[in-house]
Design a protein around this motif. Structure first.
Motif, mmCIF file in Angstrom:
data_model
loop_
_atom_site.group_PDB
_atom_site.id
_atom_site.type_symbol
_atom_site.label_atom_id
_atom_site.label_comp_id
_atom_site.label_asym_id
_atom_site.label_seq_id
_atom_site.Cartn_x
_atom_site.Cartn_y
_atom_site.Cartn_z
ATOM 1 N N LYS A 1 -1.183 1.404 13.606
ATOM 2 C CA LYS A 1 -0.713 1.224 12.243
ATOM 3 C C LYS A 1 -1.167 -0.136 11.730
ATOM 4 C CE LYS A 1 3.403 4.178 12.568
ATOM 5 N NZ LYS A 1 4.883 4.247 12.416
ATOM 6 N N ALA A 2 -1.395 -0.213 10.430
ATOM 7 C CA ALA A 2 -1.828 -1.476 9.841
ATOM 8 C C ALA A 2 -0.651 -2.438 9.744
ATOM 9 C CB ALA A 2 -2.407 -1.237 8.455
ATOM 10 N N THR A 3 -0.932 -3.714 9.972
ATOM 11 C CA THR A 3 0.075 -4.757 9.770
ATOM 12 C C THR A 3 0.387 -4.896 8.291
ATOM 13 O OG1 THR A 3 -0.728 -5.944 11.717
ATOM 14 C CG2 THR A 3 0.610 -7.198 10.153
ATOM 15 N N TRP A 4 -0.657 -4.838 7.469
ATOM 16 C CA TRP A 4 -0.487 -4.774 6.014
ATOM 17 C C TRP A 4 -1.700 -4.104 5.377
ATOM 18 C CZ3 TRP A 4 -4.526 -7.154 3.679
ATOM 19 C CH2 TRP A 4 -5.064 -8.328 4.243
ATOM 20 N N THR A 5 -1.509 -3.616 4.159
ATOM 21 C CA THR A 5 -2.608 -3.035 3.385
ATOM 22 C C THR A 5 -2.604 -3.636 1.989
ATOM 23 O OG1 THR A 5 -1.256 -1.183 2.585
ATOM 24 C CG2 THR A 5 -2.487 -0.834 4.629
ATOM 25 N N TYR A 6 -3.790 -3.766 1.409
ATOM 26 C CA TYR A 6 -3.937 -4.186 0.024
ATOM 27 C C TYR A 6 -4.734 -3.098 -0.683
ATOM 28 C CZ TYR A 6 -5.455 -6.725 -4.133
ATOM 29 O OH TYR A 6 -5.709 -7.095 -5.432
ATOM 30 N N THR A 7 -4.143 -2.496 -1.716
ATOM 31 C CA THR A 7 -4.760 -1.358 -2.407
ATOM 32 C C THR A 7 -5.379 -1.807 -3.716
ATOM 33 O OG1 THR A 7 -3.051 0.069 -1.458
ATOM 34 C CG2 THR A 7 -4.356 0.976 -3.263
ATOM 35 N N SER A 8 -6.601 -1.321 -3.988
ATOM 36 C CA SER A 8 -7.271 -1.693 -5.238
ATOM 37 C C SER A 8 -8.089 -0.525 -5.762
ATOM 38 C CB SER A 8 -8.179 -2.903 -5.010
ATOM 39 O OG SER A 8 -8.804 -3.299 -6.219
#
Length: 446
Positions: A188-195
């Protein structure tokens, strides 16, 4: 002096018993655009050490490579392969869960692990020695894995791309293998940034507590408003944004507190990054390049080197730019659009006063062009280092990497991987040991 003599005696004895083991703890990895090994110096003195065909189309083509020790790591179709750097023969291979996205992006090596960017927004990790799978990440938004992977402080960072006007994620993944019994553990990702528009070749720079990368502009056009972002690399908190023009499709280059990057709208940007990760807005500079650029800026001794698109996929340009003033020093027309990362060797700088820069270009025949440059130089000094012929001729979007002995490696769309070396660069095993001893004592005693 007595201590030096003792150390000399001990080291020489160890070398006589097992010369390889003494230096085995230092594993050479080609993780930089700048090297100090003795790469080829001219077309006349360059020879094809070997070539190997690993694919026939973009679907099964080999990826760009990374050198790890005496092996060349490459992905092809659904295989991860270790090739012997001396002859190109496969040492070991293993299956991957998917294939690379168009084979544009190389695998990455860090701390004994290989990280493979795969299609359908997957990242798979493998133990370098055993080639055993460790875990697999699959992004929920999907997409192509076209952005280079950056490793920093126990995490990897990369982005995905769905389409010009669709959303995709940039992610941080902690690389710890929590479940060693499960070879395909779902990460699993530690965090994601969506754009909107996603991330295409947008490799990040890890600077202090932050990672910085650019975004596509979210439209079908290449010259609309976009942004670069600075994000806390542990928490994923957005620290700052910088308005830019065009799809940002190069990796970020960072030196002397300054970021350099290009956009598909045809601009080169430079901006200083503050200690807290924010952009210094008053420092922003922008240079019109006269054509699109997805080329990652290579900086050396205050000079930037990058590629610019000409008309279509015909002739392109190699540009040398003053990094401080952001002004073109000179440019030279190339056979095609240089899009891969350049390679620079400063191995001959003391003898010639020049560095050697190697580029590929996205046009047939898909060879290697070499430039020589020096401080104060205002005209191009270039030559075609290697030109493939016959079935080995094709378009090329590959970056170039160098082995420890100066052999350079790259691939083009013919499916061949090429190894190029100096004809005069073949030295015996014992001479390499002698060179290693000399280098060791120079570092030890200055």
């Amino acid at each position: 002096m007595k201590l030096k003599r003792i150390l000399c005696t001990v080291l020489c004895a160890l070398l006589l018993v097992s010369p390889v083991q003494v230096f085995a703890s230092t594993l050479y990895v080609s993780d930089s655009q700048i090297v100090s090994c003795k790469t080829p110096v001219s077309a006349a003195d360059t020879e094809l050490a070997w070539d190997v065909k690993l694919g026939s189309s973009y679907k099964d083509a080999p990826s760009p490579q990374v050198v790890v020790g005496d092996t060349l790591i490459v992905m092809s179709n659904k295989k991860l392969l270790k090739l012997n750097v001396k002859n190109g023969k496969t040492v070991k291979s293993t299956d991957m869960v998917d294939m690379p996205s168009y084979s544009y992006t190389p695998p990455v090596y860090a701390n004994g692990v290989i990280y493979c960017p795969l299609d359908n927004a997957k990242i798979q990790a493998f133990d370098y020695k055993t080639m055993k799978s460790l875990w697999v990440y699959s992004d929920p938004l999907g997409g192509q894995s076209l952005t280079p992977i950056t490793y920093s402080d126990g995490c990897i960072y990369t982005g995905f791309w769905n389409d010009e006007d669709r959303k995709a994620n940039y992610v941080c993944i902690n690389v710890t293998d929590e479940n060693k019994k499960e070879t395909h553990e779902a990460k699993k990702a530690t965090w994601t940034y969506t754009s909107l528009g996603g991330f295409y070749w947008a490799g990040c720079a890890a600077v202090g507590d932050n990672v910085v990368f650019g975004c596509d502009d979210g439209t079908i056009y290449a010259n609309k408003n976009s942004k670069a972002v600075s994000i806390n690399k542990k928490t994923g908190k957005l620290v700052d944004t910088l308005p830019i023009v065009g799809d940002q499709r190069s990796s970020m280059t960072y030196q002397n507190e300054t970021l350099y990057f290009t956009t598909k709208a045809g601009y080169l940007y430079s901006v200083k990054l503050n200690a807290n990760g924010t952009f210094n807005d008053s420092s922003v500079k922008r240079l019109s390049l006269g054509g699109a650029s997805t080329s990652t800026p290579l900086i050396y001794n205050g000079r930037l080197y990058l590629g610019v698109q000409g008309k279509g996929f015909g002739a392109g340009y190699f540009k040398v730019i003053d990094a401080n003033r952001l002004a073109v020093i000179y440019s030279a027309q190339t056979k095609g659009y240089p899009q891969g990362k350049f390679l620079l060797s400063d191995a001959y700088l003391k003898d010639t006063g020049k560095v050697n820069i190697y580029i590929t270009y996205n046009c047939a025949p898909g060879g290697v062009t070499m430039f020589k440059d020096s401080a104060g130089q205002t005209r191009a000094d270039m030559q075609e280092l290697y030109t493939p012929t016959g079935e080995k001729s094709n378009y090329c979007i590959s970056s170039i990497v160098a082995g420890e002995n100066g052999t350079i490696f790259y691939k083009n769309d013919s499916g061949y991987i090429f190894a190029l070396r100096n004809k005069t660069g073949k030295i015996s095993f014992f001479k390499r040991i002698i060179n290693a001893i000399v280098s060791f004592f120079k570092k030890l005693f200055g």
